[in-house]
Design an enzyme around this catalytic site. Structure first.
Site, PDB file in Angstrom:
ATOM      1  N   GLU A   1      -1.063  10.294  -7.325  1.00 44.81           N
ATOM      2  CA  GLU A   1      -0.432  10.954  -6.170  1.00 44.81           C
ATOM      3  C   GLU A   1       0.169  12.283  -6.595  1.00 44.81           C
ATOM      4  O   GLU A   1       0.193  13.243  -5.836  1.00 44.81           O
ATOM      5  CB  GLU A   1       0.674  10.075  -5.568  1.00 44.81           C
TER       6      GLU A   1
ATOM      7  N   HIS B   1     -13.383  -8.726 -21.494  1.00 44.70           N
ATOM      8  CA  HIS B   1     -14.390  -9.673 -21.002  1.00 44.70           C
ATOM      9  C   HIS B   1     -14.995  -9.241 -19.672  1.00 44.70           C
ATOM     10  O   HIS B   1     -15.690 -10.011 -19.032  1.00 44.70           O
ATOM     11  CB  HIS B   1     -13.761 -11.064 -20.871  1.00 44.70           C
TER      12      HIS B   1
ATOM     13  N   LYS C   1      -2.539   8.255   7.293  1.00 46.21           N
ATOM     14  CA  LYS C   1      -1.613   7.509   8.158  1.00 46.21           C
ATOM     15  C   LYS C   1      -1.723   8.005   9.599  1.00 46.21           C
ATOM     16  O   LYS C   1      -1.708   7.227  10.544  1.00 46.21           O
ATOM     17  CB  LYS C   1      -0.164   7.748   7.697  1.00 46.21           C
TER      18      LYS C   1
END
Ligand SMILES: O=P(O)(O)OC[C@H]1O[C@H](O)[C@H](O)[C@@H](O)[C@@H]1O
Length: 496
Positions: free
Chosen positions: A332, A363, A472
């Protein structure tokens, strides 16, 4: 200004030389030719060591890199930050989160801190009479405190702390089934007190808690009026200043739930460790500092080697969430396409940061990192001391860390092609003597300063996030459109 731009031209020239020298040298050769490389290519500070010897970088290149802070005039830039200059011009704000942890803060800041620590202490000790605490917050109001609670938990809190961030109805309902509203507290952590995910879940908690909500709810926020209007008692609002960026808010009252988990004295030690990082940064903003070296290392990966990712791999299980936390802090802050004067950047900015637990990742993704066609730099993070009596387990973690560092750097050059590893993959190693609260505070504040160093090198605003705001804004409109329509997969195809 003329001086600054002359310094910047000089800096650009150094970057050009660094880049053009780059066909990167072979790390294995560098080690062969330079037996002191380990000591010379590492920095030790406050119980941490950053070892960058396994990065393809020879001594002349390294010397140029280490000189960059001087060339970009980092010292006056650090002074400006600490003096409260406007470092976030798009929102006309300073970035003074260092005051949230310093002992020489104003009486107002110290009073806010005392209020927060007192509540943390009542919750942790059981004097608040609660068995469970639900922390509702997202982004910066979640990642920092959750990392701290996870890293420093010693299983001695009277409350179980639960963390709610994304909208997940199933998880929410499952959690409520375990809780008794009369014995549950809720912390609504939101700088703006208007974030959709947080407020939606806060509203649902308010309904569920009913008459118990008023006594059992607290707000950590910079928007006191909204919190009171929502129904939080004024004396239950834990305020913090509006210049506290969300991703820098761990040190404010947003940390209260972490404090409830680990206890107020450990939280104070965390703050003290962060304050030591602030002092170190002010004293010597150069390559002797962990923060500056972290910044220079990321700069070298991203700008000089042109690598677009950074993996943060934790071999200290207490730091499992470090990658998530740094993902927000770094991405950000530095995920920008224009400079401070709104001109498009000529060079790439932020890497994609990701992370997880070392041996889990071994893994899953490490095969691709060792033998895939792309190069992905890594920061491997571990510690020497064990705190839970499993000395051998800690040694195994360390052995894996060192083995992976060797395999990435050295490669393997014998056997059939499918057995070979190209090596020369850049790996930084970051080790703590022991992950104490002070050490964690020092590390997190050092990463904050590393981000500032990068923002000075790249001339970008590390304290705004307009891209997030746009998403948003669009979501609010789309939600309205969806609410008016019956949903179907066909209708959503190509939704634009
Ligand atoms: O604390 P809040 O105001 O609820 O904001 C929560 C989060 O919202 C946005 O996603 C911002 O980009 C983040 O920086 C912030 O931490």
């Amino acid at each position: 200004m003329a001086l600054l731009s002359a310094a910047r031209d000089d800096y650009k020239e150094v970057c050009r030389v660094l880049r053009e020298n780059n066909s990167p040298p072979e790390v294995a050769d560098l080690f062969r030719r330079d037996p002191d490389r380990g000591a010379a290519f590492s920095v030790l500070q406050q119980g941490w060591m950053l070892d960058y010897s396994r990065i393809p970088l020879d001594r002349p290149q390294r010397d140029l890199l280490l000189d960059l802070p001087r060339r970009v005039q980092l010292r006056p830039a650090v002074d400006r930050l600490f003096d409260g200059a406007i470092v976030n011009p798009s929102e006309a704000q300073p970035a003074l989160h260092m005051q949230l942890r310093g002992q020489d803060a104003s009486p107002e800041r110290l009073a806010e801190r005392r209020q927060m620590l007192a509540l943390a202490d009542r919750l942790h000790s059981g004097r608040a009479g609660l068995t469970d605490l639900v922390h509702i917050g997202i982004g910066g109001s979640d990642l920092g405190p959750r990392l701290v609670a996870d890293a420093l938990d010693e299983d001695d809190s009277a409350v179980r702390v639960h963390w709610l961030s994304t909208l997940d109805g199933r998880r929410f309902e499952r959690l409520l089934r375990q809780l008794d509203p009369a014995r549950t507290g809720v912390v609504i952590a939101s700088k703006s007190f208007s974030t959709e995910e947080t407020m939606t879940q806060a509203e649902a908690m308010r309904v569920w808690m009913g008459k118990d909500f008023e006594a059992g709810s607290w707000a950590s926020t910079a928007n006191v009026d909204r919190a009171v209007a929502f129904g939080i008692r004024p004396e239950h609002v834990l305020p913090f200043p509006v210049w506290t960026g969300g991703r820098y808010s761990l040190w404010s009252s947003v940390g209260v739930s972490a404090g409830a988990q680990i206890g107020s004295s450990r939280f104070e030690e965390l703050l003290a460790g962060a304050a030591v990082a602030d002092q170190a940064m002010q004293r010597a903003p150069d390559a002797s500092s962990l923060a500056v070296m972290l910044g220079l290392m990321i700069h070298y990966f991203r700008r000089e080697l042109a690598l677009p990712t950074l993996g943060v791999v934790a071999y200290e299980p207490r730091l499992a969430l470090l990658g998530d936390y740094l993902q927000q802090l770094v991405m950000e802050s530095l995920g920008k396409g224009v400079d401070l004067t709104d001109q498009p950047l000529a060079q790439p900015s932020v890497p994609l940061v990701y992370g997880g637990r070392g041996t889990d990742l071994q893994h899953s993704i490490f095969q691709a990192l060792h033998q895939g066609t792309d190069t992905h730099p890594l920061l491997l993070v571990g510690s020497l001391a064990d705190s839970h009596g499993h000395v051998e387990w800690q040694q195994a973690q360390l052995a894996h860390l060192l083995a992976q560092a060797a395999a990435f750097a050295r490669g393997r050059h014998d056997g059939a092609p499918h057995r070979r590893l190209p090596g020369n993959r850049p790996v930084g190693v970051l080790l703590a003597e022991r992950l104490t609260p002070e050490a964690l505070g020092f590390l997190l504040a050092s990463f904050e300063h590393a981000v500032y160093v990068l923002s000075v090198l790249w001339q970008i605003n590390a304290y705004d996030q307009w891209g997030v705001e746009e998403g948003k804004r669009l979501a609010a409109g789309i939600r309205q459109r969806l609410a008016n329509d019956a949903l179907s997969l066909e209708k959503l195809a190509g939704f634009f």
